[in-house]
Design a protein around this motif. Structure first.
Motif, PDB file in Angstrom:
ATOM      1  N   MET A   1      25.580  72.321  23.591  1.00 17.60           N
ATOM      2  CA  MET A   1      25.625  72.343  22.136  1.00 17.60           C
ATOM      3  C   MET A   1      25.296  70.954  21.623  1.00 17.60           C
ATOM      4  O   MET A   1      25.922  69.971  22.012  1.00 17.60           O
ATOM      5  N   SER A   2      24.316  70.849  20.762  1.00 17.25           N
ATOM      6  CA  SER A   2      23.923  69.563  20.203  1.00 17.25           C
ATOM      7  C   SER A   2      24.910  69.156  19.117  1.00 17.25           C
ATOM      8  O   SER A   2      25.618  69.993  18.543  1.00 17.25           O
ATOM      9  N   GLU A   3      24.941  67.833  18.824  1.00 18.49           N
ATOM     10  CA  GLU A   3      25.853  67.321  17.786  1.00 18.49           C
ATOM     11  C   GLU A   3      25.415  67.852  16.433  1.00 18.49           C
ATOM     12  O   GLU A   3      24.234  67.828  16.079  1.00 18.49           O
ATOM     13  N   LEU A   4      26.361  68.314  15.643  1.00 19.48           N
ATOM     14  CA  LEU A   4      26.064  68.904  14.343  1.00 19.48           C
ATOM     15  C   LEU A   4      26.387  67.916  13.232  1.00 19.48           C
ATOM     16  O   LEU A   4      27.344  67.151  13.317  1.00 19.48           O
ATOM     17  N   THR A   5      25.595  67.959  12.207  1.00 25.06           N
ATOM     18  CA  THR A   5      25.864  67.170  11.001  1.00 25.06           C
ATOM     19  C   THR A   5      25.896  68.122   9.822  1.00 25.06           C
ATOM     20  O   THR A   5      25.189  69.139   9.804  1.00 25.06           O
ATOM     21  N   THR A   6      26.709  67.800   8.854  1.00 27.77           N
ATOM     22  CA  THR A   6      26.865  68.656   7.685  1.00 27.77           C
ATOM     23  C   THR A   6      26.121  68.047   6.512  1.00 27.77           C
ATOM     24  O   THR A   6      26.413  66.929   6.084  1.00 27.77           O
ATOM     25  N   THR A   7      25.151  68.788   6.013  1.00 33.75           N
ATOM     26  CA  THR A   7      24.391  68.342   4.843  1.00 33.75           C
ATOM     27  C   THR A   7      25.045  68.891   3.583  1.00 33.75           C
ATOM     28  O   THR A   7      25.962  69.723   3.632  1.00 33.75           O
ATOM     29  N   GLY A   8      24.544  68.405   2.451  1.00 36.61           N
ATOM     30  CA  GLY A   8      25.065  68.915   1.191  1.00 36.61           C
ATOM     31  C   GLY A   8      24.853  70.410   1.050  1.00 36.61           C
ATOM     32  O   GLY A   8      25.717  71.132   0.541  1.00 36.61           O
ATOM     33  N   HIS A   9      23.715  70.891   1.559  1.00 36.21           N
ATOM     34  CA  HIS A   9      23.408  72.325   1.492  1.00 36.21           C
ATOM     35  C   HIS A   9      24.395  73.118   2.351  1.00 36.21           C
ATOM     36  O   HIS A   9      24.900  74.173   1.914  1.00 36.21           O
ATOM     37  N   ASP A  10      24.669  72.618   3.540  1.00 33.91           N
ATOM     38  CA  ASP A  10      25.630  73.291   4.418  1.00 33.91           C
ATOM     39  C   ASP A  10      27.013  73.357   3.774  1.00 33.91           C
ATOM     40  O   ASP A  10      27.715  74.364   3.880  1.00 33.91           O
ATOM     41  N   PHE A  11      27.389  72.260   3.103  1.00 28.21           N
ATOM     42  CA  PHE A  11      28.699  72.216   2.472  1.00 28.21           C
ATOM     43  C   PHE A  11      28.799  73.228   1.335  1.00 28.21           C
ATOM     44  O   PHE A  11      29.836  73.879   1.159  1.00 28.21           O
ATOM     45  N   LEU A  12      27.725  73.364   0.577  1.00 30.41           N
ATOM     46  CA  LEU A  12      27.721  74.346  -0.512  1.00 30.41           C
ATOM     47  C   LEU A  12      27.823  75.769   0.033  1.00 30.41           C
ATOM     48  O   LEU A  12      28.450  76.642  -0.585  1.00 30.41           O
ATOM     49  N   ILE A  13      27.206  76.003   1.188  1.00 31.02           N
ATOM     50  CA  ILE A  13      27.269  77.338   1.790  1.00 31.02           C
ATOM     51  C   ILE A  13      28.698  77.693   2.172  1.00 31.02           C
ATOM     52  O   ILE A  13      29.195  78.792   1.873  1.00 31.02           O
ATOM     53  N   ILE A  14      29.393  76.782   2.849  1.00 29.57           N
ATOM     54  CA  ILE A  14      30.771  77.076   3.249  1.00 29.57           C
ATOM     55  C   ILE A  14      31.665  77.226   2.031  1.00 29.57           C
ATOM     56  O   ILE A  14      32.569  78.069   1.997  1.00 29.57           O
TER      57      ILE A  14
END
Length: 237
Positions: A1-14
């Motif tokens: 599993m590669s390291e994940l980063t949270t973008t603004g778009h990802d944060f809005l989705i959650i």
């Protein structure tokens, strides 16, 4: 599993998924809360939001396979929470509907966590319909008298006899019922005092003919040493 980063778009989705789970869980919980159930508004919201969060996390870490794995754990794990609201009081079991509603709230949360918001809304509507629209029908059915000829239930034949005739009364009660092929689960003493004793023969859950039971009670009541005889019926769990 590669390291994940949270973008603004990802944060809005959650946030959108959690907000949907909060809303739908709140709708289900509101109906439970106004009826003063053990698991109300906060519980349903937390179950839905928690399920959504776990499913979303599984998807973020492992994709579709991760969501599937987490959903399987949610389905089984919520059963432990549901078991906590089920209580047995004598012959009655309470909390089954609340436990089922908790399970359904977890399903709503799982849909939200997978991004299937429309499906989550549909499940919410159906759960609310089940808890509200079916209530009048359930109450109507519960008010109907138990039909001894068609209902599988617990039947008890009661006799009251003189204190010194207990053995004879017990044998007579057993003989009468066994002659009619009504198997007896147990014969218990319900009340016992100096003058009289009440015995109750509990039949193995089955259907019975009320006319036959009436006739048996009449024959028992007319027997020497028997002061009274009657029968009762209660639904099986």
């Amino acid at each position: 599993m590669s390291e994940l980063t949270t973008t603004g778009h990802d944060f809005l989705i959650i946030l959108a998924k959690l907000a949907a789970a909060f809303l739908f869980g709140g709708l289900i919980g509101f109906e439970r809360q106004i009826r003063q159930r053990n698991a109300g508004l906060r519980t349903m919201v937390l179950v839905a939001v928690g399920a959504a969060a776990f499913v979303h996390l599984g998807g973020r870490l492992f994709g579709g396979e991760g969501e599937t794995r987490i959903i399987a754990y949610v389905v089984s794990g919520i059963g432990f929470l549901g078991a906590g609201v089920i209580m047995k009081e004598g012959a009655q079991v309470r909390g089954l509907n609340t436990a089922a509603t908790l399970w359904s709230s977890a399903a709503v949360g799982a849909f939200c966590g997978s991004g299937l918001i429309a499906e989550a809304a549909a499940v919410t509507i159906v759960v609310l319909a089940g808890n509200t629209m079916l209530r009048p029908l359930v109450n109507f059915i519960n008010r109907q008298p138990i039909n001894a000829a068609t209902t599988e239930a617990f039947y008890r034949v009661h006799v009251v006899c003189a204190a010194d005739k207990v053995t004879d009364a017990r044998d007579l009660l057993a003989d009468k019922l066994e002659h009619l092929h009504y198997p007896i689960q147990s014969i218990d003493v319900l009340t016992d005092n100096e003058d009289s004793v009440e015995l109750a023969a509990t039949l193995i859950p089955t259907t019975a003919d009320s006319d036959v039971l009436d006739r048996v009670c009449a024959e028992l009541a007319a027997s020497p040493g028997i002061e009274a005889a009657t029968w009762t019926v209660s639904p099986t769990l």
